[in-house]
Motif scaffolding. Structure first.
Motif, PDB file in Angstrom:
ATOM      1  N   PRO A  55      22.335  56.912 -10.713  1.00  0.00           N
ATOM      2  CA  PRO A  55      22.650  57.545 -11.988  1.00  0.00           C
ATOM      3  C   PRO A  55      21.390  58.119 -12.636  1.00  0.00           C
ATOM      4  N   ARG A  56      21.589  59.032 -13.581  1.00  0.00           N
ATOM      5  CA  ARG A  56      20.468  59.582 -14.359  1.00  0.00           C
ATOM      6  C   ARG A  56      19.670  58.422 -14.944  1.00  0.00           C
ATOM      7  N   GLY A  57      18.358  58.516 -14.841  1.00  0.00           N
ATOM      8  CA  GLY A  57      17.484  57.470 -15.362  1.00  0.00           C
ATOM      9  C   GLY A  57      17.254  56.320 -14.393  1.00  0.00           C
ATOM     10  N   GLY A  58      18.045  56.253 -13.328  1.00  0.00           N
ATOM     11  CA  GLY A  58      17.860  55.208 -12.327  1.00  0.00           C
ATOM     12  C   GLY A  58      16.848  55.650 -11.277  1.00  0.00           C
ATOM     13  N   PHE A  59      16.462  54.734 -10.432  1.00  0.00           N
ATOM     14  CA  PHE A  59      15.574  55.084  -9.321  1.00  0.00           C
ATOM     15  C   PHE A  59      15.731  54.082  -8.201  1.00  0.00           C
ATOM     16  N   SER A  60      15.365  54.526  -7.020  1.00  0.00           N
ATOM     17  CA  SER A  60      15.279  53.670  -5.852  1.00  0.00           C
ATOM     18  C   SER A  60      13.844  53.163  -5.815  1.00  0.00           C
ATOM     19  N   GLN A  61      13.656  51.865  -6.054  1.00  0.00           N
ATOM     20  CA  GLN A  61      12.299  51.333  -6.123  1.00  0.00           C
ATOM     21  C   GLN A  61      11.638  51.311  -4.746  1.00  0.00           C
ATOM     22  N   TRP A  62      10.331  51.189  -4.751  1.00  0.00           N
ATOM     23  CA  TRP A  62       9.557  51.195  -3.507  1.00  0.00           C
ATOM     24  C   TRP A  62      10.098  50.155  -2.541  1.00  0.00           C
ATOM     25  N   CYS A  78      19.580  67.224  -7.995  1.00  0.00           N
ATOM     26  CA  CYS A  78      18.551  67.105  -6.956  1.00  0.00           C
ATOM     27  C   CYS A  78      17.895  65.731  -7.049  1.00  0.00           C
ATOM     28  N   ILE A  79      17.259  65.333  -5.964  1.00  0.00           N
ATOM     29  CA  ILE A  79      16.554  64.049  -5.939  1.00  0.00           C
ATOM     30  C   ILE A  79      15.187  64.235  -5.296  1.00  0.00           C
ATOM     31  N   HIS A  80      14.189  63.553  -5.868  1.00  0.00           N
ATOM     32  CA  HIS A  80      12.832  63.550  -5.317  1.00  0.00           C
ATOM     33  C   HIS A  80      12.672  62.279  -4.496  1.00  0.00           C
ATOM     34  N   ILE A  81      12.269  62.437  -3.254  1.00  0.00           N
ATOM     35  CA  ILE A  81      12.059  61.311  -2.341  1.00  0.00           C
ATOM     36  C   ILE A  81      10.573  61.265  -2.017  1.00  0.00           C
ATOM     37  N   THR A 109       7.139  53.432   6.426  1.00  0.00           N
ATOM     38  CA  THR A 109       6.513  54.109   5.288  1.00  0.00           C
ATOM     39  C   THR A 109       7.157  53.559   4.021  1.00  0.00           C
ATOM     40  N   TRP A 110       6.380  53.466   2.956  1.00  0.00           N
ATOM     41  CA  TRP A 110       6.935  53.066   1.669  1.00  0.00           C
ATOM     42  C   TRP A 110       7.720  54.236   1.113  1.00  0.00           C
ATOM     43  N   LEU A 111       8.878  53.949   0.547  1.00  0.00           N
ATOM     44  CA  LEU A 111       9.813  54.981   0.108  1.00  0.00           C
ATOM     45  C   LEU A 111      10.334  54.634  -1.277  1.00  0.00           C
ATOM     46  N   ALA A 112      10.424  55.647  -2.138  1.00  0.00           N
ATOM     47  CA  ALA A 112      11.068  55.512  -3.453  1.00  0.00           C
ATOM     48  C   ALA A 112      11.705  56.856  -3.766  1.00  0.00           C
ATOM     49  N   ALA A 113      12.659  56.867  -4.688  1.00  0.00           N
ATOM     50  CA  ALA A 113      13.342  58.116  -5.028  1.00  0.00           C
ATOM     51  C   ALA A 113      13.807  58.074  -6.476  1.00  0.00           C
ATOM     52  N   ALA A 136      17.382  42.429   7.339  1.00  0.00           N
ATOM     53  CA  ALA A 136      16.206  41.785   7.929  1.00  0.00           C
ATOM     54  C   ALA A 136      15.080  42.792   8.170  1.00  0.00           C
ATOM     55  N   ASP A 137      15.405  44.084   8.207  1.00  0.00           N
ATOM     56  CA  ASP A 137      14.430  45.149   8.443  1.00  0.00           C
ATOM     57  C   ASP A 137      14.005  45.832   7.150  1.00  0.00           C
ATOM     58  N   PHE A 138      14.349  45.269   6.004  1.00  0.00           N
ATOM     59  CA  PHE A 138      14.181  45.868   4.684  1.00  0.00           C
ATOM     60  C   PHE A 138      13.212  45.031   3.861  1.00  0.00           C
ATOM     61  N   GLU A 139      12.261  45.693   3.197  1.00  0.00           N
ATOM     62  CA  GLU A 139      11.289  44.997   2.360  1.00  0.00           C
ATOM     63  C   GLU A 139      11.131  45.753   1.047  1.00  0.00           C
ATOM     64  N   LEU A 140      11.319  45.064  -0.075  1.00  0.00           N
ATOM     65  CA  LEU A 140      11.060  45.657  -1.379  1.00  0.00           C
ATOM     66  C   LEU A 140       9.568  45.608  -1.658  1.00  0.00           C
ATOM     67  N   GLY A 141       9.056  46.682  -2.245  1.00  0.00           N
ATOM     68  CA  GLY A 141       7.648  46.739  -2.603  1.00  0.00           C
ATOM     69  C   GLY A 141       7.381  46.034  -3.919  1.00  0.00           C
ATOM     70  N   ASP A 142       6.186  45.536  -4.069  1.00  0.00           N
ATOM     71  CA  ASP A 142       5.739  44.870  -5.283  1.00  0.00           C
ATOM     72  C   ASP A 142       4.554  45.667  -5.822  1.00  0.00           C
ATOM     73  N   ALA A 143       4.621  46.065  -7.080  1.00  0.00           N
ATOM     74  CA  ALA A 143       3.563  46.893  -7.670  1.00  0.00           C
ATOM     75  C   ALA A 143       2.195  46.232  -7.552  1.00  0.00           C
ATOM     76  N   ASP A 144       2.130  44.904  -7.724  1.00  0.00           N
ATOM     77  CA  ASP A 144       0.847  44.208  -7.645  1.00  0.00           C
ATOM     78  C   ASP A 144       0.247  44.271  -6.244  1.00  0.00           C
ATOM     79  N   GLU A 145       1.092  44.388  -5.225  1.00  0.00           N
ATOM     80  CA  GLU A 145       0.591  44.491  -3.852  1.00  0.00           C
ATOM     81  C   GLU A 145       0.319  45.940  -3.452  1.00  0.00           C
TER      82      GLU A 145
END
Length: 168
Positions: A55-62, A78-81, A109-113, A136-145
């Motif tokens: 939705p508008r204002g949402g994002f796919s986090q790293w 449109c979406i920015h990836i 590769t790290w991905l966000a959108a 099992a093949d999915f990892e969420l990114g952490d800003a501190d890392e």
């Protein structure tokens, strides 16, 4: 009084039978190939396909996947990836406008959108993963890392993060 012809987010979620996704937005697996392939991490379908709604204002986090992912724009804005390669190279792909309807995110590769603000108020894509997606093949990114690893992309990492002491 004018009526907006765009469906509401809730209408799309209900119509497409979507569930919340851990990276943000909503999804539903709509296809898993019946053919299994052997990977170092176990057997996977040769490919999987999901609907993914932001939705508008949402994002796919790293996040990152072990396998390649292809994004196909289906409707809405449109979406920015964004992808960050292991060497720190940043790539931005925008899909949903003109002939630009697909984007590729290589495995590991790290991905966000994030959706581009627009009149629809949402972006709907399909994502193909090959070999097929498994959590099992999915990892969420952490800003501190991520920020110490890729300091050139500090602001973008923070903007598209929900975790870590610096995450938004």
């Amino acid at each position: 009084m004018t009526m907006d012809a765009s469906p509401s987010i809730q209408q799309l979620v209900d119509q497409l039978k979507l569930s919340p996704h851990p990276e943000g937005g909503f999804y539903r697996r709509i296809f898993a190939a019946p053919y299994l392939v052997s990977t170092p991490y176990g057997e996977r379908p040769s490919a999987t396909l999901i609907y993914y709604l932001l939705p508008r204002g949402g994002f796919s986090q790293w996040h990152r996947l072990r396998n390649d992912e292809i994004w196909l724009h289906l409707g809405g804005d449109c979406i920015h990836i964004y992808t960050i390669a292991p060497d720190g190279a940043l790539s931005t792909q925008t899909i949903g406008s003109g002939l630009s309807r697909d984007a590729h995110a290589p495995g590991m590769t790290w991905l966000a959108a994030e959706p581009e603000p627009g009149s629809a108020g949402y972006t709907l894509v399909s994502c193909i993963v090959s070999p097929g997606f498994d959590f099992a093949d999915f990892e969420l990114g952490d800003a501190d890392e991520l920020t110490p690893l890729y300091p050139k992309h500090f602001d973008l990492i923070l903007r598209l993060s929900r975790s870590g002491s610096q995450g938004g």
